[in-house]
Design a protein around this motif. Structure first.
Motif, PDB file in Angstrom:
ATOM      1  N   ALA A  41     -22.370 -32.010  42.103  1.00  0.00           N
ATOM      2  CA  ALA A  41     -22.612 -33.374  42.587  1.00  0.00           C
ATOM      3  C   ALA A  41     -23.664 -34.067  41.728  1.00  0.00           C
ATOM      4  O   ALA A  41     -23.508 -35.245  41.365  1.00  0.00           O
ATOM      5  N   LEU A  42     -24.735 -33.358  41.378  1.00  0.00           N
ATOM      6  CA  LEU A  42     -25.805 -33.941  40.567  1.00  0.00           C
ATOM      7  C   LEU A  42     -25.287 -34.359  39.195  1.00  0.00           C
ATOM      8  O   LEU A  42     -25.523 -35.489  38.747  1.00  0.00           O
ATOM      9  N   VAL A  43     -24.577 -33.467  38.525  1.00  0.00           N
ATOM     10  CA  VAL A  43     -24.070 -33.782  37.186  1.00  0.00           C
ATOM     11  C   VAL A  43     -22.997 -34.875  37.258  1.00  0.00           C
ATOM     12  O   VAL A  43     -22.940 -35.753  36.399  1.00  0.00           O
ATOM     13  N   GLY A  44     -22.168 -34.863  38.302  1.00  0.00           N
ATOM     14  CA  GLY A  44     -21.158 -35.913  38.465  1.00  0.00           C
ATOM     15  C   GLY A  44     -21.773 -37.283  38.661  1.00  0.00           C
ATOM     16  O   GLY A  44     -21.347 -38.267  38.045  1.00  0.00           O
ATOM     17  N   VAL A  45     -22.801 -37.366  39.509  1.00  0.00           N
ATOM     18  CA  VAL A  45     -23.472 -38.648  39.736  1.00  0.00           C
ATOM     19  C   VAL A  45     -24.212 -39.097  38.472  1.00  0.00           C
ATOM     20  O   VAL A  45     -24.212 -40.285  38.131  1.00  0.00           O
ATOM     21  N   LEU A  46     -24.830 -38.160  37.750  1.00  0.00           N
ATOM     22  CA  LEU A  46     -25.492 -38.510  36.485  1.00  0.00           C
ATOM     23  C   LEU A  46     -24.488 -39.041  35.469  1.00  0.00           C
ATOM     24  O   LEU A  46     -24.779 -39.997  34.739  1.00  0.00           O
ATOM     25  N   ASN A  47     -23.307 -38.448  35.405  1.00  0.00           N
ATOM     26  CA  ASN A  47     -22.283 -38.922  34.470  1.00  0.00           C
ATOM     27  C   ASN A  47     -21.824 -40.334  34.813  1.00  0.00           C
ATOM     28  O   ASN A  47     -21.646 -41.170  33.928  1.00  0.00           O
ATOM     29  N   ILE A  48     -21.626 -40.611  36.098  1.00  0.00           N
ATOM     30  CA  ILE A  48     -21.198 -41.954  36.498  1.00  0.00           C
ATOM     31  C   ILE A  48     -22.302 -42.972  36.235  1.00  0.00           C
ATOM     32  O   ILE A  48     -22.032 -44.085  35.773  1.00  0.00           O
ATOM     33  N   SER A  49     -23.563 -42.613  36.480  1.00  0.00           N
ATOM     34  CA  SER A  49     -24.668 -43.543  36.189  1.00  0.00           C
ATOM     35  C   SER A  49     -24.816 -43.768  34.691  1.00  0.00           C
ATOM     36  O   SER A  49     -25.104 -44.889  34.251  1.00  0.00           O
ATOM     37  N   ALA A  50     -24.604 -42.733  33.886  1.00  0.00           N
ATOM     38  CA  ALA A  50     -24.651 -42.911  32.427  1.00  0.00           C
ATOM     39  C   ALA A  50     -23.493 -43.778  31.949  1.00  0.00           C
ATOM     40  O   ALA A  50     -23.655 -44.562  31.013  1.00  0.00           O
ATOM     41  N   TYR A  63     -32.594 -44.088  27.781  1.00  0.00           N
ATOM     42  CA  TYR A  63     -33.214 -42.921  28.409  1.00  0.00           C
ATOM     43  C   TYR A  63     -32.251 -42.221  29.365  1.00  0.00           C
ATOM     44  O   TYR A  63     -32.206 -40.992  29.419  1.00  0.00           O
ATOM     45  N   ILE A  64     -31.472 -42.996  30.115  1.00  0.00           N
ATOM     46  CA  ILE A  64     -30.491 -42.400  31.027  1.00  0.00           C
ATOM     47  C   ILE A  64     -29.445 -41.613  30.240  1.00  0.00           C
ATOM     48  O   ILE A  64     -29.087 -40.493  30.613  1.00  0.00           O
ATOM     49  N   ALA A  65     -28.965 -42.173  29.139  1.00  0.00           N
ATOM     50  CA  ALA A  65     -27.931 -41.502  28.346  1.00  0.00           C
ATOM     51  C   ALA A  65     -28.463 -40.239  27.680  1.00  0.00           C
ATOM     52  O   ALA A  65     -27.761 -39.226  27.623  1.00  0.00           O
ATOM     53  N   VAL A  66     -29.699 -40.279  27.182  1.00  0.00           N
ATOM     54  CA  VAL A  66     -30.270 -39.088  26.534  1.00  0.00           C
ATOM     55  C   VAL A  66     -30.481 -37.977  27.554  1.00  0.00           C
ATOM     56  O   VAL A  66     -30.107 -36.816  27.320  1.00  0.00           O
ATOM     57  N   ILE A  67     -31.065 -38.308  28.697  1.00  0.00           N
ATOM     58  CA  ILE A  67     -31.300 -37.288  29.724  1.00  0.00           C
ATOM     59  C   ILE A  67     -29.974 -36.726  30.226  1.00  0.00           C
ATOM     60  O   ILE A  67     -29.816 -35.510  30.382  1.00  0.00           O
ATOM     61  N   ASN A  68     -28.994 -37.606  30.457  1.00  0.00           N
ATOM     62  CA  ASN A  68     -27.698 -37.134  30.929  1.00  0.00           C
ATOM     63  C   ASN A  68     -27.002 -36.266  29.890  1.00  0.00           C
ATOM     64  O   ASN A  68     -26.369 -35.267  30.242  1.00  0.00           O
ATOM     65  N   SER A  69     -27.098 -36.627  28.620  1.00  0.00           N
ATOM     66  CA  SER A  69     -26.465 -35.810  27.582  1.00  0.00           C
ATOM     67  C   SER A  69     -27.078 -34.423  27.518  1.00  0.00           C
ATOM     68  O   SER A  69     -26.356 -33.430  27.381  1.00  0.00           O
ATOM     69  N   LEU A  70     -28.390 -34.343  27.637  1.00  0.00           N
ATOM     70  CA  LEU A  70     -29.046 -33.036  27.595  1.00  0.00           C
ATOM     71  C   LEU A  70     -28.692 -32.193  28.816  1.00  0.00           C
ATOM     72  O   LEU A  70     -28.407 -30.997  28.692  1.00  0.00           O
ATOM     73  N   VAL A  71     -28.671 -32.805  30.000  1.00  0.00           N
ATOM     74  CA  VAL A  71     -28.273 -32.085  31.217  1.00  0.00           C
ATOM     75  C   VAL A  71     -26.817 -31.644  31.108  1.00  0.00           C
ATOM     76  O   VAL A  71     -26.461 -30.508  31.464  1.00  0.00           O
ATOM     77  N   SER A  72     -25.958 -32.512  30.594  1.00  0.00           N
ATOM     78  CA  SER A  72     -24.539 -32.173  30.453  1.00  0.00           C
ATOM     79  C   SER A  72     -24.330 -31.061  29.434  1.00  0.00           C
ATOM     80  O   SER A  72     -23.448 -30.213  29.616  1.00  0.00           O
ATOM     81  N   LEU A  73     -25.119 -31.054  28.372  1.00  0.00           N
ATOM     82  CA  LEU A  73     -25.010 -29.970  27.394  1.00  0.00           C
ATOM     83  C   LEU A  73     -25.389 -28.629  28.008  1.00  0.00           C
ATOM     84  O   LEU A  73     -24.698 -27.628  27.801  1.00  0.00           O
TER      85      LEU A  73
END
Length: 124
Positions: A41-50, A63-73
């Protein structure tokens, strides 16, 4: 840029659509997994917000895209390693491996794109 009165589809729009699709798929997969998969759920919501922030291209979007990319990696690599170590090889697992490899590639492409266009994001 406009071509013939219509807007041209850019890299940020394509990455945004891919992030929205992956976020929606992660949120939909919550019903398939037993237990309480808070990480999905956390990664899904982060992806939609990015996805939304990549289409808006504001200062905070970088900043949102960088943080989301690192979490997604991290999520994609750890899931990929778990799939390789724990599952037997058949067609369904091979498709899941290909999906996670694509997800990791999208995260790397977004990180490279956002860091290379950093000035464009931070000016707005």
């Amino acid at each position: 840029m406009k071509i013939g009165g219509e807007k041209r589809i850019g890299v940020s729009n394509i990455l945004s659509a891919l992030y929205f699709l992956s976020g929606a798929m992660l949120l939909a997969s919550i019903s398939l997994v037993g237990g309480l998969p808070i990480h999905l759920a956390l990664v899904g919501v982060l992806n939609i917000s990015a996805s939304y922030s990549l289409t808006r291209m504001r200062r905070l979007s970088f900043y949102i895209a960088v943080i989301n990319s690192l979490v997604s990696l991290v999520f994609g690599c750890s899931s990929l390693i778990a799939l390789i170590l724990l599952l037997s090889q058949n067609i369904a697992e091979d498709l899941m491996l290909a999906g996670f490899i694509g997800y990791i590639a999208i995260s790397i492409a977004t990180l490279i794109y956002v860091t290379s266009k950093r000035r464009m994001f931070l000016q707005k």
